[in-house]
Design a protein around this motif. Structure first.
Motif, PDB file in Angstrom:
ATOM      1  N   ASN A 206       1.028  14.781 -32.458  1.00  0.00           N
ATOM      2  CA  ASN A 206       1.546  13.808 -31.498  1.00  0.00           C
ATOM      3  C   ASN A 206       0.788  12.506 -31.726  1.00  0.00           C
ATOM      4  O   ASN A 206      -0.382  12.528 -32.123  1.00  0.00           O
ATOM      5  CB  ASN A 206       1.341  14.281 -30.057  1.00  0.00           C
TER       6      ASN A 206
ATOM      7  N   ASP B 166      -4.103  23.906 -23.461  1.00  0.00           N
ATOM      8  CA  ASP B 166      -3.242  23.725 -22.296  1.00  0.00           C
ATOM      9  C   ASP B 166      -2.383  24.962 -22.082  1.00  0.00           C
ATOM     10  O   ASP B 166      -2.293  25.837 -22.945  1.00  0.00           O
ATOM     11  CB  ASP B 166      -2.400  22.441 -22.397  1.00  0.00           C
TER      12      ASP B 166
ATOM     13  N   GLY C 140      -2.630  13.909 -24.936  1.00  0.00           N
ATOM     14  CA  GLY C 140      -1.798  14.902 -24.252  1.00  0.00           C
ATOM     15  C   GLY C 140      -1.896  14.767 -22.735  1.00  0.00           C
ATOM     16  O   GLY C 140      -2.835  14.173 -22.214  1.00  0.00           O
ATOM     17  N   ASP C 141      -0.923  15.325 -22.065  1.00  0.00           N
ATOM     18  CA  ASP C 141      -0.931  15.356 -20.603  1.00  0.00           C
ATOM     19  C   ASP C 141      -0.534  16.778 -20.208  1.00  0.00           C
ATOM     20  O   ASP C 141       0.576  17.198 -20.541  1.00  0.00           O
ATOM     21  CB  ASP C 141       0.083  14.334 -20.079  1.00  0.00           C
TER      22      ASP C 141
ATOM     23  N   PHE D 150      -3.069  13.590 -31.762  1.00  0.00           N
ATOM     24  CA  PHE D 150      -3.187  14.843 -31.001  1.00  0.00           C
ATOM     25  C   PHE D 150      -2.642  15.913 -31.941  1.00  0.00           C
ATOM     26  O   PHE D 150      -1.490  15.851 -32.350  1.00  0.00           O
ATOM     27  CB  PHE D 150      -2.380  14.657 -29.731  1.00  0.00           C
TER      28      PHE D 150
ATOM     29  N   LYS E 167       1.298  25.951 -21.231  1.00  0.00           N
ATOM     30  CA  LYS E 167       2.604  25.278 -21.235  1.00  0.00           C
ATOM     31  C   LYS E 167       3.663  25.965 -20.394  1.00  0.00           C
ATOM     32  O   LYS E 167       4.572  25.322 -19.892  1.00  0.00           O
ATOM     33  CB  LYS E 167       3.130  25.222 -22.673  1.00  0.00           C
TER      34      LYS E 167
ATOM     35  N   GLY F 114       5.787  20.556 -19.288  1.00  0.00           N
ATOM     36  CA  GLY F 114       4.930  19.545 -19.914  1.00  0.00           C
ATOM     37  C   GLY F 114       3.484  20.009 -19.982  1.00  0.00           C
ATOM     38  O   GLY F 114       2.689  19.502 -20.774  1.00  0.00           O
TER      39      GLY F 114
ATOM     40  N   ARG G 160      -0.306  10.295 -29.649  1.00  0.00           N
ATOM     41  CA  ARG G 160      -0.831   9.849 -28.342  1.00  0.00           C
ATOM     42  C   ARG G 160      -1.729  10.948 -27.803  1.00  0.00           C
ATOM     43  O   ARG G 160      -1.844  12.002 -28.421  1.00  0.00           O
ATOM     44  CB  ARG G 160       0.365   9.675 -27.410  1.00  0.00           C
TER      45      ARG G 160
HETATM   46  N1  GLY Z   1       0.686  18.880 -22.912  1.00  0.00           N
HETATM   47  C1  GLY Z   1       1.413  18.675 -24.084  1.00  0.00           C
HETATM   48  C2  GLY Z   1       1.689  17.287 -24.436  1.00  0.00           C
HETATM   49  O1  GLY Z   1       1.168  16.323 -23.887  1.00  0.00           O
HETATM   50  O2  GLY Z   1       2.469  17.095 -25.371  1.00  0.00           O
END
Ligand code: GLY
Ligand code: AMP
Length: 425
Positions: free
Chosen positions: A291, A218, A295-296, A275, A220, A232, A293
């Motif tokens: 993480n 990603d 990612g977004d 993640f 950032k 995000g 969960r």
């Molecule tokens: N794109 C980073 C996150 O979802 O933490």
């Protein structure tokens, strides 16, 4: 089966989009959802941390499986709440227990976990008010740059990279003594700075077995050339072109397997996504963060590359039978470009009319910060839409995402035109 998805971003729209394709799925609800999810599912207005209300809804609508999108309810123990209630404990919850979610909810817990199981990560020490003076001394003799991390959740803002000692001392004081991030920064992890290319790995686990999802990278920072404030996420690509077979094997052996066996050894109930944020230092993977969960915007490129039905995999977690399933990765390339509101990630305006979304035919437009007002689509957040394209090569996918990012319009629209640039020029 009836499925409830918790959350309201592009990630949750991508979940609904993928699950909708499953013949096993009868009704999909999204709480609270967004105008994108309302086109393919039923939005329900329930707050993410109102566990009682979520539980009542699950009973009333005969929910079989609940997928938790964001970290907050997980860190606050939604899994444990459901498990402990007789009327709710039959529901399959996709997301870890409160203890498992500490891999994201506490940097200190995550670092200790990695240390216990020999998982490569930056070397570190942690300090709080009681060890404040030691922390000062530690910073003064530290090499530069110095990475300071608030222990708890700080809405993605808890990491500060300092290029000189004074800046580090000031941030340390603000975090520990002036509650810069409230309770989240009463403990601070100080760690070695690692230099390398970052990528994200996603693992689905039932606590015993695991299955690897497509990886992603990603972008950032808000500005092109990776400059400016952290956001995000402004876009993502999958697969990651620099990922060699050799590097992937190292990730599996040195990181994924010890993580899963560590969870087992510590008796941590974990049925959900992990993640793993990685950095490649001289062809060796190091964990930057865990993480609990998906990612977004990573989900918006990861899910379009999963060729098979995800629902049976998710449903198998409760009975720990993930080993009888596979995740088939598409050979295609996916890209997503995020349209944001002017001013994001700082203050931004909402309520701008969004035009031409319905004209887009060759990308999937995932909604994030949008709102429907009497049939009119308006901006309602910093990240507004994620435009995903999936093609035979990365360049084609990016070209289509950029073309559609230009076509969709709203006042103050901004997007990075250099997503994936290092792999296509
Ligand atoms: N794109 C980073 C996150 O979802 O933490
Ligand atoms: P996090 O909130 O833990 O994802 O950290 C935010 C960003 O800070 C990461 O995506 C990295 O770019 C950077 N970062 C965190 N820890 C380190 C580190 N030890 N060395 C270099 N960069 C880091």
């Amino acid at each position: 089966m009836n499925i409830l998805i918790l959350g309201s971003g592009g990630r949750e729209h991508a979940f609904a989009w993928k699950i909708k394709q499953s013949p096993l799925c009868k009704n999909i609800f999204v709480a609270p959802g967004n105008p994108g999810t309302s086109q393919i599912a039923t939005n329900v207005s329930i707050a993410l941390n109102d566990f009682e209300e979520i539980g009542n809804f699950c009973v009333a609508q005969h929910i079989d499986m609940m997928i938790v999108g964001p970290e907050d309810p997980l860190v606050n123990g939604i899994y444990d709440y459901f498990i402990q209630k007789e009327k709710l404990n039959h529901i399959h919850i996709i997301g870890p227990s409160k203890q498992g979610a500490m891999l994201e909810g506490s940097k200190s817990f995550a670092k200790q976990f990695m240390q216990d199981f020999n998982i490569p990560t930056a070397s570190y020490r942690e300090f709080n008010n009681e060890t404040y003076d030691e922390g000062i001394q530690y910073i003064k003799q530290h090499t530069l740059p110095i990475v300071l991390k608030a222990d708890g959740l700080a809405a993605g803002k808890g990491v500060v990279i300092c290029n000189n000692i004074d800046e580090a001392l000031l941030n340390f004081e603000e975090m520990v003594q002036k509650n810069k991030f409230g309770k989240a920064s009463s403990t601070v992890v100080i760690e070695q700075f690692l230099e390398g290319i970052e990528s994200s790995f996603f693992v689905l686990t039932d606590g015993e077995h695991y299955c690897i999802l497509p990886e992603a990278k990603d972008y950032k920072r808000i500005g092109e050339g990776d400059k400016g404030l952290n956001t995000g996420g402004m876009g993502a690509i999958s697969p990651v072109p620099f990922l060699t077979n050799d590097y992937e094997q190292k990730i599996i052996q040195k990181i994924i397997e010890p993580t899963i066996s560590g969870l087992k050894q510590k008796n941590i109930d974990y049925k959900g996504f992990i993640f793993i944020g990685l950095i490649n230092v001289a062809n060796e993977p190091f964990v930057i963060e865990y993480n609990c969960r998906m990612g977004d915007p990573e989900t918006e490129v990861v899910f379009p590359r999963i060729e098979n039905d995800l629902v049976p995999l998710l449903y198998s977690l409760k009975s720990k039978q993930l080993d009888s399933h596979k995740c088939i990765h598409s050979a295609k390339h996916a890209s997503t470009v995020v349209l944001v509101s002017k001013g994001y990630p700082e203050e931004y305006e909402k309520g701008k009319r969004i035009l031409h979304v319905q004209d887009i035919k060759d990308s999937i437009v995932f909604h994030a910060g949008t709102k429907d007002l009497n049939g009119e689509l308006l901006t309602n957040g910093g990240r507004v839409l994620a435009i995903t394209s999936i093609e035979n090569n990365l360049k084609e996918a990016l070209d289509i995402s950029f073309k559609n990012a230009t076509q969709i319009d709203f006042e103050g629209k901004y997007f990075r035109k250099d997503i994936g640039w290092e792999f296509t020029t």
